[in-house]
Design an enzyme around this catalytic site. Structure first.
Site, PDB file in Angstrom:
ATOM      1  N   ASP A 196       1.198  -1.455   0.181  1.00  0.00           N
ATOM      2  CA  ASP A 196      -0.075  -0.284  -0.130  1.00  0.00           C
ATOM      3  C   ASP A 196       1.212   0.880   0.447  1.00  0.00           C
ATOM      4  O   ASP A 196       2.053   1.474   0.717  1.00  0.00           O
ATOM      5  CB  ASP A 196      -1.175  -0.237   0.965  1.00  0.00           C
ATOM      6  CG  ASP A 196      -1.682   1.136   0.849  1.00  0.00           C
ATOM      7  OD1 ASP A 196      -2.830   1.187   0.573  1.00  0.00           O
ATOM      8  OD2 ASP A 196      -1.610   2.330   2.248  1.00  0.00           O
ATOM      9  N   GLU A 233       1.963  -0.312  -4.959  1.00  0.00           N
ATOM     10  CA  GLU A 233       0.980   0.499  -5.214  1.00  0.00           C
ATOM     11  C   GLU A 233       1.766   2.413  -5.646  1.00  0.00           C
ATOM     12  O   GLU A 233       1.382   2.523  -4.623  1.00  0.00           O
ATOM     13  CB  GLU A 233      -0.180   1.160  -4.374  1.00  0.00           C
ATOM     14  CG  GLU A 233      -1.397   1.775  -4.257  1.00  0.00           C
ATOM     15  CD  GLU A 233      -2.244   2.287  -3.798  1.00  0.00           C
ATOM     16  OE1 GLU A 233      -3.921   2.669  -4.013  1.00  0.00           O
ATOM     17  OE2 GLU A 233      -1.509   2.345  -1.997  1.00  0.00           O
TER      18      GLU A 233
END
Length: 692
Positions: A345, A381
């Site tokens: 993330d 990401e």
């Protein structure tokens, strides 16, 4: 109990068969205490000072103690927030290396290290009664020969899901196991994965996390779990507890069972921030142990935090011990829990140095040389909210990256009628403009239409606007620009023309993704029409809004998706290599782009706004033995398309509810290509077994 010096390694609390060694990093503490509690963590039994201090690690050894010991930490040092130091010995702290967490976090004033009225002053209340504690565990586990499947990238199809939401309402999963690790490894769940044809399950965060105070006050929770407090602990809330086993062992059994069926397990991990938030947040662990080392602090305002995560703080991987913690956590999950990869993330945080993102940062270097981690799938990401935070294509070779350019282009092409065939083709071919110049492989582009954060695939064609009122932010949260449309009616509709158009566009989107070059990622439930009622930010909805509804499965759409994935598995339209359009020694071009009249596309024709129809003749597919032909009509109206020479058989027609195609015949004839469609043909000689 008497504490001996012990060793400064490994960090955390570890049983060696005779006693427990404790090792805690803090570069700025003056003293660290171990507080031993009863089995329930309610009563403090003894407080012991770690007697030794080696290279910023405080350590000690308790002979005769065993797994099951419950403990917390207290850190003594200076309270100087303006210098970045927030030591408060009144706050019991959770060991960052805890393998099992005891207790349930409740929002209480005692958990805050700073005085609520005067933030520069220390809060003197003791929080031990209500603080989270760690339990020493037995770490040995018999895996009975389990191994990582190591599925090649050109055979990988990622399926993103939430452990609880996927089986919470599944009628085929035993009720006691629904919404748990055990439920995910149930016969019914595995049967769906196998029928569908996915190869890797990407699980939304399973690390122990905290629910934000604001959400708790609204009666909500952090359902997605992007708010980690225990980087070595599986979330106990995702375990069924069936058979009396720990969450850790239930997770291991799930992994082993999935591996037996050829399925990889990838974890969505959050190493960019912790649940302690900003200077107004609680003191649970890292802040109290060494705030100035664990977090990025502004040079001129060290009482505050750099916030590249949007969650209040940012872990500082420039510090060797913070980097070590992240790497130790990854090795734990890969080595002790047998996971097969990680999706990071807000991954640019991991490579941020003093002057922004650096693809040669120590984190990436350490991963590349690690004998275990370097063999696993690493997915970024590729953006955060800090300066220079958008880094699509900027990660090291071997890393996969979520490709939002693919997502936005495909949505706009099919839903809004925007973008040209040139834009479409570039995204279809692994965004060659982004990845090829950086010497990256096509499979490193993770192609997706939707993910957990946004509209579901069905909602993209049902809602022009977000409907997030249930989130408690007056519908201000979530993306406002989604490339979505309702095609005449906001939300569900009984109008057959509207529903037919929505379904056609949905199938075109799925075909574009699952046939593309790169690594496709499907969000759970999109294969059969899952809806969230227009909520495009359901992070706090631990309820039927987010849970997969198995009573409303669109069997036709499921069959269509399954057919596409079977075609991909058997033929792989685009290989994991870059195509150049040049002929081979037999004169066959690896790829040829066609106009509607059958001639080759060239030059400015790619960018004409009125030209959204094209063909792609793939001379050398990835696994097929003969050429494949892909036809795309992005316009609403039908058009006659001149097929190239040869004998062709249609394999997939996205205008059919199940993707079935009946046409077969000679080329060099006009084929009636329907509007808003994707069709796949195979040259004579293919022997494919596609489900109906």
């Amino acid at each position: 109990m008497t504490m001996q010096p012990g060793h400064p390694w490994p960090l955390g609390a570890h049983w060696d068969g005779h006693g427990v060694n404790f090792a805690v990093f803090s570069a700025h503490a003056q003293r660290i205490e171990i507080c031993v509690f009863d089995d329930d963590g309610k009563r403090e039994i003894q407080r012991l000072t770690l007697p030794a201090h080696t290279h910023d690690v405080w350590h000690g050894y308790l002979p005769g103690t065993r797994p099951g010991l419950v403990y917390g930490l207290r850190a003594h040092g200076s309270w100087r927030p303006e210098r970045g130091h927030r030591f408060n010995p009144n706050k019991l702290l959770l060991d960052p290396y805890a393998r099992e967490i005891v207790g349930r976090f409740e929002w209480r004033d005692e958990h805050f290290g700073a005085d609520g009225q005067h933030g520069g002053h220390m809060d003197n209340r003791d929080n031990a009664m209500h603080a989270l504690k760690a339990r020493v565990v037995e770490e040995r586990h018999d895996w009975h020969g389990d191994r990582h499947p190591h599925i090649p990238l050109d055979r990988t199809v990622i399926y993103e899901l939430h452990v609880k939401g996927f089986t919470k309402n599944h009628p085929g999963v035993p009720e006691a196991l629904r919404g748990s690790f055990a439920g995910l490894a149930s016969d019914a769940a595995i049967a769906h994965f196998k029928r569908l044809g996915v190869t890797a399950l990407c699980l939304l965060p399973v690390h122990q996390h905290l629910d934000e105070q604001r959400l708790v006050g609204l009666g909500l929770s952090n359902y997605w779990g992007y708010n980690t407090i225990g980087f070595f602990c599986p979330d106990a809330g995702l375990a069924s507890g069936a058979g009396g086993i720990s969450a850790r062992d239930e997770f291991r059994r799930m992994v082993a069972t999935l591996h037996q069926h050829g399925l990889e397990v990838i974890l969505d991990v959050v190493y960019n921030h912790t649940a302690e938030a900003d200077e107004h947040g609680p003191t649970v662990s890292f802040r109290g142990l060494d705030n100035a080392s664990y977090y990025r602090l502004p040079h001129d305002h060290k009482a505050h935090y750099e916030n590249h995560s949007g969650c209040g703080n940012t872990l500082d991987l420039r510090h060797p011990r913070v980097l070590q913690m992240v790497l130790d956590s990854l090795r734990f999950w890969a080595g002790e829990m047998h996971v097969d990869g990680f999706r990071f993330d807000l991954a640019p945080v991991l490579g941020r140095g003093d002057h922004g993102f650096d693809r040669h940062a120590p984190f990436f270097t350490a991963l590349a040389q690690d004998p275990l981690l370097s063999r696993l799938k690493m997915i970024a990401e590729p953006w955060d909210i800090g300066p220079g935070g958008y880094q699509l294509g900027g990660f090291p070779g071997g890393w996969l990256e979520w490709n939002d350019r693919f997502r936005d282009t495909m949505r706009a092409f099919w839903i809004e009628g925007a973008y040209t065939r040139g834009d479409f083709a570039q995204r279809l071919c692994a965004s060659s403009d982004i990845f090829q110049p950086r010497h990256r492989a096509p499979a490193e582009s993770v192609n997706f239409i939707v993910a957990h954060d946004g509209f579901t695939l069905a909602d993209l064609t049902r809602y022009a606007q977000r409907h997030n009122q249930a989130n408690g932010e007056h519908n201000r949260d979530g993306h406002s620009h989604n490339h979505s449309a309702n095609f005449g009616v906001e939300g569900p509709s009984d109008d057959t023309d509207i529903t037919a158009l929505r379904s056609r566009v949905t199938r075109a989107l799925l075909a574009s993704m699952l046939l593309s070059q790169g690594t496709p990622m499907l969000a759970a439930g999109d294969e059969f029409g899952r809806t969230q009622g227009g909520n495009n930010n359901a992070y706090c909805q631990d309820n039927p809004i987010s849970w997969v509804d198995w009573s409303t499965v669109d069997e036709d759409l499921l069959a269509f998706t399954t057919r596409l994935l079977a075609l991909r598995a058997q033929a792989l339209p685009f290989a994991n290599r870059w195509y150049d359009g040049l002929p081979d020694r037999l004169g066959l071009q690896d790829v040829t782009w066609l106009r509607v009249d059958g001639s080759e596309l060239h030059g400015d024709e790619w960018r004409r706004p009125d030209g959204r129809v094209f063909g792609c003749l793939i001379g050398r597919p990835g696994r097929a033995v003969a050429p494949l032909l892909l036809l795309v009509n992005g316009d609403a109206g039908d058009i006659d398309f001149m097929l190239p020479g040869g004998t062709w058989q249609a394999l997939v027609d996205s205008t059919h509810p199940r993707g079935l195609a009946q046409w077969q015949g000679q080329g060099e004839v006009l084929f009636p290509l329907p509007g808003r469609s994707v069709l796949v043909f195979a040259a004579l000689g293919h022997e494919l077994d596609l489900p109906n």
